[in-house]
Structures are given as C-alpha cells and as structure tokens.
Design an enzyme around this catalytic site. Structure first.
Site, short mmCIF file in Angstrom:
data_model
loop_
_atom_site.label_atom_id
_atom_site.label_comp_id
_atom_site.label_asym_id
_atom_site.label_seq_id
_atom_site.Cartn_x
_atom_site.Cartn_y
_atom_site.Cartn_z
N GLY A 170 0.83 -1.21 0.00
CA GLY A 170 0.00 0.00 0.00
C GLY A 170 0.85 1.24 0.00
O GLY A 170 2.04 1.19 -0.34
N ASN A 171 0.27 2.38 0.33
CA ASN A 171 1.05 3.61 0.45
C ASN A 171 0.41 4.53 1.49
O ASN A 171 -0.63 4.19 2.05
CB ASN A 171 1.19 4.29 -0.92
CG ASN A 171 -0.16 4.66 -1.51
OD1 ASN A 171 -0.87 5.49 -0.97
ND2 ASN A 171 -0.54 3.99 -2.60
N TYR A 172 1.02 5.68 1.73
CA TYR A 172 0.61 6.53 2.85
C TYR A 172 -0.57 7.44 2.55
O TYR A 172 -0.94 8.27 3.37
CB TYR A 172 1.78 7.40 3.31
CG TYR A 172 2.90 6.63 3.95
CD1 TYR A 172 2.67 5.89 5.10
CD2 TYR A 172 4.18 6.64 3.42
CE1 TYR A 172 3.69 5.18 5.71
CE2 TYR A 172 5.21 5.94 4.02
CZ TYR A 172 4.96 5.21 5.16
OH TYR A 172 5.96 4.52 5.76
#
Ligand code: C5P
Length: 406
Positions: free
Chosen positions: A209-211
């Site tokens: 995923g990412n932030y």
C-alpha cells in the site's frame, strides 16, 4: 442556516427511522421552511400523524381523498407547490416504486408529479440495502437527477451493524440548505473522483500500500457536491467519509477494482479527477494462505504492472470531457508533471512536491501548481479544502462553467 419561505414536501414511508422525521420537520420549520407532510399508509404505523401535523402546522396528507369530506388532494398542485421534496426515510419498497413509476399511493404519485428537486434518504437493513434490486433502483433514481442522501453506517434496528441507517435529520437539512444557498456552477455536471491509496494483496493478511489518506480527494468530492455536481467518489481504503451526504462512495481495495469502476462509469462522466495514489504494481499471485516464515528461505514476490487508470481514461476521452490528474513529485517536478499531462492525455494536472513542507500525504494542507497545456498557476500553502476550491475553479473555467466567487 436558512430555508426561508421554501416549500418542502416531506414524504415519510414505513420504516422505523420514521421516528426521526419529527425532528426533521421541526428543524425544517425552524429554518424557515413551509412543510407539507405526506405519509404512506404504512408510515402511520411508525409515527403518529398528529405529531407531524402539529409540528408542520398543516394536516398530514396520506390518502387521495379525505374520508369524511371526500376532499380530493391534488398531487399535481402539491408537485407544483414544492420547491423540494424529501423522501425520508425511503424504504426499499418506496424506492422501488419511485424508480419504476408504481404510483399506488399519494407519496409516489406526488413524486411523479413533482417538478422540484427530489432528495431521497434511504433507510433499511444492511442486506436490503446491499441487494442488487435496491442498488439498481437507487441508480435509477440518480439517473432521473434525484439527490440520494447516502445512509450512514452504524447499528441498525435489527441490531446488525452496517450501512442502512437514515442520515441524521440535521444532515438532511444541511443538504437542502447547501442546495438552496450556494452558487451552483457545477449543477448538472457529473463528476467522478478517485481518492486514497490502493491495497494490493500479497496473502490474506498482507498487502502493498502507500501513505495516502484520501483527504485531498474527499475534499474535492465534497466541494464539487457543494457546487451542485452529482459526485461519485471511487475510494481506496481510507478512514474518512465525505462530509456531503449526496456524494456517492464506491469503496474499492485494489487498483484493478478501481480501474473497473472508473472505466464502467467514465462514459457518463463530465469531469474525472484522479487524486488516488494508485499502486503501480501488484503481486502476480495472491497466496490463499498466510505466507509462513521459513527458516532459510526468503519469499520472493513477483510483481505485475497495474493498469494506469488515468491513461486509460485519457484514451477513451470524448470532446467535452475533462480529465484531471495529480502528480506527486520529489524532483524535476514541473517537467515530470507536464510529461504526465501529455502522456496520459489529461486536460489539467495538479502538481505537488514532497519537497514543500505541508504538502503531500496525511497533512491537512497542500501546496499546488496547476498545469494546463498552455499555462501554469502556482498557489501558496493552503488548507486542503481551499486547495479543492482552487482546483475546482480551474476546472470550472476549463469546463466553461461560471467561476466560484469564494
Ligand atoms: O504516473 P503517476 O502515477 O505519477 O501519475 C499520477 C496520476 O495518474 C494521478 O492522477 C493518479 O491518480 C493517476 N494514476 C492512475 N492509475 C495508475 C497510476 C496513476 O490513475 N495506475
């Protein structure tokens, strides 16, 4: 809040959430509206008409005729009298009748006669809400231009937890108020926004995923709804929800799911704004059991390329459709942004740099530069809500809509 002098029909149907309509009528009257209550026969089992006629100051209408006098209630006159009609709570049955023109009671008959904007606040059990029949009927109401006030998630009358709780009366009044009080330069436009991260599954418990928190995309979706657009927000996993109840949210997890939703909706979209931080790669295979730690072996994950949603829409774009992308950059910002604008056939790209303090993921602020094919506009650090206004001003200009005066 003021709905001064507005004529509002409150249509009440037979769901347990009908008990909340006493507050709804009270709040509408308090904000200056004249309210005419129409109840379906079933609604009277859930809330007493005397309560509502007392609060609205008008006799409640439920039948085509008043039994003792034979007086006929004209659904045509009522439809013309109204500045807005709100159906709250809207049961699956009434939504189905409205969608299909089954005018077997005063409420649906008036709905079919009404020229005014119609707001529908569904309320039902989560399984009824999720049934394809309900989903299809709600989509039909949207296609007629009705405004759906999305039900909230929470504990339902069945004690099950899920989506189906009628939106609180305060928020229904808020939706009406913002409909009437604001300038609506995007009225009639259909806007699709992507937001948040995507999660690419590795196994049942892990993902890539990412932030991204989705804050920027949600702020844009809310602001577009305030400006009158019909908004669909295709959201990756986030902890937030839109503030404007009219925003339709489609929850997705992976880039592939986001792609499918975007492609199927793009044909009927006027403006697409791609704020999502879409993962570029996904594991080639998803393990069906949790990958165990082996003593000496380090697992290898083979990645495959995800579809580029913005670029795919850029290929399908028709004249008149507007496609807006985002570029979150760390270096060579302007050149990279312009390259993306060209490569993905965008009309506009909003660039933010991770080198700027207060810009990018997680913050409540952002600092953007908006590029079109022939111009660049740099803005100072602002709240994401103000940034959403700036972006929509630029889009409105491009779409030849009236500029917002905020
Ligand atoms: O190429 P890059 O990922 O930096 O481009 C960013 C823009 O493209 C954003 O608007 C993002 O939402 C969109 N995008 C997309 N699908 C992808 C990757 C990016 O829609 N797979």
């Amino acid at each position: 809040m003021s709905l001064n002098g507005k004529h509002i029909i409150v249509g009440i149907t037979g769901g347990i959430a009908a008990y909340k309509t006493a507050t709804l009528v009270r709040l509408l009257v308090k904000s200056g509206a004249e309210v005419q209550v129409i109840m379906t026969p079933n609604a009277k089992e859930f809330i007493c008409p005397v309560t509502l006629s007392t609060l609205s100051g008008k006799p409640v209408i439920s039948e085509f005729f008043t039994a003792n006098t034979g007086q006929w209630h004209s659904h045509v006159d009522l439809g013309l009298w109204a500045d807005a009609m709100v159906v709250a709570p809207a049961t699956a049955s009434t939504i189905g009748k409205m969608a299909n023109g089954i005018a077997d009671n005063m409420l649906v008959t008036t709905y079919l006669s009404a020229k005014a904007p119609v707001f529908v606040a569904p309320a039902m059990d989560l399984d009824m809400m999720a049934h394809p029949s309900t989903t299809r009927n709600i989509a039909l109401l949207r296609s007629y231009g009705n405004h759906i006030i999305e039900p909230a998630e929470g504990e339902l009358a069945s004690h099950l937890i899920g989506k189906g709780r009628m939106e609180e009366p305060e928020n229904i009044v808020k939706a009406l108020d913002s409909f009437f009080s604001e300038r609506r330069p995007l009225a009639g436009k259909r806007v699709m926004v992507t937001a948040g991260p995507t999660y690419e599954r590795i196994d049942p418990v892990r993902f890539i995923g990412n932030y991204s928190t989705g804050k920027m995309g949600y702020a844009i979706a809310d602001e577009a709804a305030r400006r009158g657009a019909t908004v669909t927000l295709i959201s990756g996993p986030t902890a937030i929800r839109p503030k404007e109840p009219q925003v339709e949210v489609i929850d997705v997890e992976s880039a592939r799911q986001m792609y499918d939703q975007c492609i199927s909706r793009f044909g009927e979209t006027d403006i697409a704004i791609m704020t999502a931080a879409v993962a570029d790669y996904a594991p080639a295979e998803v393990a069906d059991k949790k990958i165990k730690r082996e003593k000496d072996e380090i697992p290898q994950i083979t990645l495959v390329k995800n579809p580029d949603i913005a670029a795919a829409l850029g290929k399908e774009k028709r004249p008149g459709q507007i496609l807006v992308g985002f570029a979150l950059e760390t270096n060579d910002e302007s050149a990279n942004a312009l390259d993306k604008l060209e490569r993905k056939n965008l009309d506009m790209i909003v660039m933010n740099s991770l080198r700027d303090a207060g810009a990018g993921f997680g913050t409540d602020t952002n600092k953007i530069t908006v590029f079109t094919r022939d111009a660049a506009k740099e803005y100072p650090l602002k709240s994401k809500q103000e940034v959403a206004c700036d972006i929509l001003d630029n889009i409105a200009q491009a779409a030849d809509c009236a500029q917002c005066d905020k």
